[in-house]
Design an enzyme around this catalytic site. Structure first.
Site, short mmCIF file in Angstrom:
data_model
loop_
_atom_site.label_atom_id
_atom_site.label_comp_id
_atom_site.label_asym_id
_atom_site.label_seq_id
_atom_site.Cartn_x
_atom_site.Cartn_y
_atom_site.Cartn_z
N GLY A 120 2.81 0.04 -2.02
CA GLY A 120 3.28 -1.34 -1.90
C GLY A 120 4.12 -1.75 -3.10
N VAL A 124 -4.92 -4.15 -15.53
CA VAL A 124 -5.03 -5.60 -15.39
C VAL A 124 -6.50 -5.96 -15.24
CG1 VAL A 124 -4.48 -7.55 -13.88
CG2 VAL A 124 -2.72 -5.87 -14.44
N ASP A 161 -3.29 -2.40 0.59
CA ASP A 161 -4.72 -2.25 0.89
C ASP A 161 -5.57 -3.39 0.37
OD1 ASP A 161 -4.14 0.12 2.08
OD2 ASP A 161 -5.37 1.37 0.76
N GLU A 181 -9.59 16.15 7.69
CA GLU A 181 -8.70 17.08 6.97
C GLU A 181 -9.47 17.88 5.92
OE1 GLU A 181 -4.59 14.56 7.78
OE2 GLU A 181 -5.66 14.18 5.93
N GLY A 193 1.59 1.83 -6.57
CA GLY A 193 1.30 2.61 -5.36
C GLY A 193 2.39 2.37 -4.33
N GLY A 234 0.53 -2.60 -9.87
CA GLY A 234 0.21 -1.49 -8.97
C GLY A 234 1.47 -0.73 -8.59
C1 LIG Z 1 -7.53 10.34 0.46
C2 LIG Z 1 -6.61 9.37 1.15
C3 LIG Z 1 -5.85 9.80 2.22
C4 LIG Z 1 -4.99 8.92 2.86
N1 LIG Z 1 -4.24 9.38 3.90
C5 LIG Z 1 -3.33 8.56 4.47
C6 LIG Z 1 -2.47 9.04 5.49
O1 LIG Z 1 -2.55 10.20 5.90
N2 LIG Z 1 -1.54 8.19 6.00
C7 LIG Z 1 -1.42 6.90 5.56
O2 LIG Z 1 -0.54 6.17 6.02
N3 LIG Z 1 -2.25 6.40 4.63
C8 LIG Z 1 -3.19 7.19 4.06
N4 LIG Z 1 -4.03 6.71 3.09
C9 LIG Z 1 -3.98 5.28 2.75
C10 LIG Z 1 -2.82 4.95 1.84
O3 LIG Z 1 -2.76 5.85 0.78
C11 LIG Z 1 -3.00 3.53 1.34
O4 LIG Z 1 -3.02 2.67 2.46
C12 LIG Z 1 -1.87 3.13 0.41
O5 LIG Z 1 -1.90 3.92 -0.73
C13 LIG Z 1 -1.98 1.66 0.04
O6 LIG Z 1 -0.96 1.34 -0.83
P1 LIG Z 1 -1.19 0.22 -1.95
O7 LIG Z 1 0.10 0.06 -2.65
O8 LIG Z 1 -1.85 -0.95 -1.36
O9 LIG Z 1 -2.28 0.85 -2.93
P2 LIG Z 1 -2.25 2.21 -3.73
O10 LIG Z 1 -1.23 3.15 -3.20
O11 LIG Z 1 -3.66 2.67 -3.78
O12 LIG Z 1 -1.78 1.78 -5.18
C14 LIG Z 1 -2.53 0.94 -5.99
C15 LIG Z 1 -2.05 1.13 -7.42
O13 LIG Z 1 -2.61 0.10 -8.21
C16 LIG Z 1 -3.07 0.64 -9.42
N5 LIG Z 1 -4.15 -0.23 -9.89
C17 LIG Z 1 -5.32 -0.51 -9.28
N6 LIG Z 1 -6.02 -1.38 -9.98
C18 LIG Z 1 -5.29 -1.67 -11.09
C19 LIG Z 1 -5.49 -2.52 -12.21
N7 LIG Z 1 -6.60 -3.26 -12.34
N8 LIG Z 1 -4.54 -2.57 -13.16
C20 LIG Z 1 -3.42 -1.82 -13.05
N9 LIG Z 1 -3.18 -1.01 -12.00
C21 LIG Z 1 -4.09 -0.95 -11.03
C22 LIG Z 1 -3.54 2.03 -9.06
O14 LIG Z 1 -3.56 2.87 -10.19
C23 LIG Z 1 -2.50 2.44 -8.03
O15 LIG Z 1 -1.40 3.10 -8.61
C24 LIG Z 1 -4.90 7.57 2.42
C25 LIG Z 1 -5.68 7.14 1.35
C26 LIG Z 1 -6.53 8.03 0.71
C27 LIG Z 1 -7.35 7.56 -0.46
#
Ligand SMILES: Cc1cc2nc3c(=O)[nH]c(=O)nc-3n(C[C@H](O)[C@H](O)[C@H](O)COP(=O)(O)OP(=O)(O)OC[C@H]3O[C@@H](n4cnc5c(N)ncnc54)[C@H](O)[C@@H]3O)c2cc1C
Length: 431
Positions: A24, A88, A309, A180, A22, A20
């Site tokens: 994190g 994955v 998340d 928004e 993202g 991932g």
């Molecule tokens: C529309 C929207 C608006 C938001 N607005 C805000 C805001 O204003 N402020 C705020 O703080 N938070 C906001 N959030 C929440 C914030 O974006 C998330 O909390 C944050 O992105 C979580 O980070 P993460 O690293 O857990 O997951 P993510 O950032 O979602 O990253 C997950 C990554 O894992 C990858 N992935 C998933 N499954 C697989 C797999 N099986 N194999 C390989 N790769 C995979 C995905 O492609 C992605 O790149 C918003 C979310 C959304 C959807």
């Protein structure tokens, strides 16, 4: 050829696999700089996405490349990082292998799972096609297409009822994304599009924000929530709280018992974690998030960490750490410290503690609400702070300048420049 004693001295590097790219995952890789480990970052997309501004792509304010960056590019100067574009599909915890869609298996010594979440339809998966959510760039361009095509089709429509339904937009869920989206669609219809259409009056557009709970922006204080509601209403948004959506069809949505004819429905309600808990056979909470220990490792395997998340972590007061970007980043930075300490045989850091920096949401292009706990702000000043904070958190000078310029242009001219209908381009395809 190496002599036997030289071969014995060859150091086998510790293999860290991060799944991932993202908030994190990227923060974990960032924090692992200088760790002397071999790091492999796997993502099913080739880009890191700044999700907080995704709604701006969906509503024609920003272009896709302004809020996403190729992951490979981010690590071009980090020789310790290998990037893999693949999905994955599972984890073999006994053999310590990450299984990929392509059939490959990537070995690990330490695994960090940061695969995020997707929208959930509360058991009504058939709604997804009718009411798409917003999570990826594809989701954003799909919504943008649907929104723009609704106006185009209304312009050609000969029946009043059809035209009215095409000019009605329902957004389900009044968290920050729903608020928004609603504010920006209303501004698009009220201020940007009117001079460009000849048969329809786009100012007659109805934007309805539907929330099952008692108020919009439930995570904010009551006064900020009330302010957001009245600011939305000033933009022409109809806010309906206290009743859930009970049906969605191609003809419209039913809120409680009331049917609202509309052709564009946008889902901004629940989320469901990625299936990490199933991959590693760990306990999950109701939203499918993996329950992790105080150091964010899986209960049954200290070599697997789950963050962001897709992880379920409790704060000191027993409340869950929210699913927002700063929480995922803090967890990524923390896990990198834990891993580095282990590799250096140093004592483990204290258990993870989440620090809440505040909650922010905008309502259209001139108002926002900010809840820093003791300090609460609303209106124009809050909007400027919201804008500066988001520009600060973007990656790289080019993106910061591009977004700042786009916003300044929109602010001064009132024009949205990313109004492109892409993918299926014709009215016929969409019908
Ligand atoms: C529309 C929207 C608006 C938001 N607005 C805000 C805001 O204003 N402020 C705020 O703080 N938070 C906001 N959030 C929440 C914030 O974006 C998330 O909390 C944050 O992105 C979580 O980070 P993460 O690293 O857990 O997951 P993510 O950032 O979602 O990253 C997950 C990554 O894992 C990858 N992935 C998933 N499954 C697989 C797999 N099986 N194999 C390989 N790769 C995979 C995905 O492609 C992605 O790149 C918003 C979310 C959304 C959807």
């Amino acid at each position: 050829m190496k002599l036997p004693e030289e071969r014995a001295l060859t150091v086998i590097k510790h293999r860290i696999v991060v799944v991932g790219g993202g908030f994190g995952g990227i923060q974990t890789v960032h924090g692992l700089k200088g760790s002397s480990a071999d790091i492999t970052l796997i993502d099913r997309r080739n880009h890191h996405l700044f999700q907080p501004l995704l709604y701006q792509v969906a509503t024609t304010l920003l272009a896709t490349s302004e809020i996403a960056w190729p992951i490979r590019r981010l690590y071009r100067d980090r020789k310790d990082v290998t990037t893999i574009l693949d999905e994955v599909v599972g984890v073999d915890t006994e053999a310590k292998l990450v299984r990929l869609q392509s059939g490959r298996a990537i070995p690990y010594d330490t695994l960090v799972l940061a695969t995020g979440a997707r929208h959930a339809y509360f058991g009504r998966d058939e709604w997804e096609k009718l009411a798409p959510g917003l999570k990826t760039l594809e989701d954003a361009t799909t919504l943008r297409r649907r929104i723009l095509l609704a106006f185009e089709r209304a312009e050609l429509s000969e029946k009043t009822a059809d035209r009215d339904a095409l000019l009605t937009f329902a957004i389900i869920g009044a968290g920050p994304t729903g608020v928004e989206m609603a504010g920006t669609i209303a501004e698009l219809a009220q201020k940007v599009l009117p001079p460009e259409f000849r048969s329809i009056d786009t100012t007659a557009t109805k934007v309805i924000l539907i929330e099952a709970g008692p108020r919009v922006l439930a995570a904010f204080s009551e006064d900020l929530s009330a302010y957001a509601k009245s600011a939305l209403e000033k933009l022409g948004v109809e806010v309906r709280t206290g009743k859930p959506v009970t049906a969605i069809t191609e003809e419209g949505v039913t809120v409680g018992e009331t049917f609202v004819p509309c052709r564009t429905v946008i889902w901004a309600a629940g989320v469901q974690a990625s299936p990490v808990a199933q991959w590693i056979r760990a306990e999950a909470d109701r939203a499918g998030r993996t329950i992790v220990g105080p150091d964010l490792s899986a209960a049954h395997d200290p070599n697997i960490f789950v963050i962001g998340d897709t992880a379920s972590v409790k704060q000191d007061d027993g409340k869950p750490v929210p699913g927002i970007a700063p929480a995922a980043k803090q967890q990524g930075a923390y896990v990198a410290k834990v891993i580095k300490a282990r590799l250096a045989a140093k004592p483990a850091p204290a258990p993870f503690r989440y620090f809440h920096q505040g909650s922010l949401a905008t309502i259209g292009k001139r108002a926002a609400v900010i809840d820093f706990g003791r300090i609460k702000l609303k209106g124009g000043l809050a909007w400027w702070i919201w804008g500066l904070a988001h520009i600060y958190f973007l990656i790289g000078t080019r993106s910061r300048l591009a977004v700042a310029w786009s916003w300044l242009w929109i602010y001064l001219s009132g024009q949205h420049s990313a109004r492109l209908i892409t993918q299926k381009e014709t009215l016929k395809d969409e019908a």
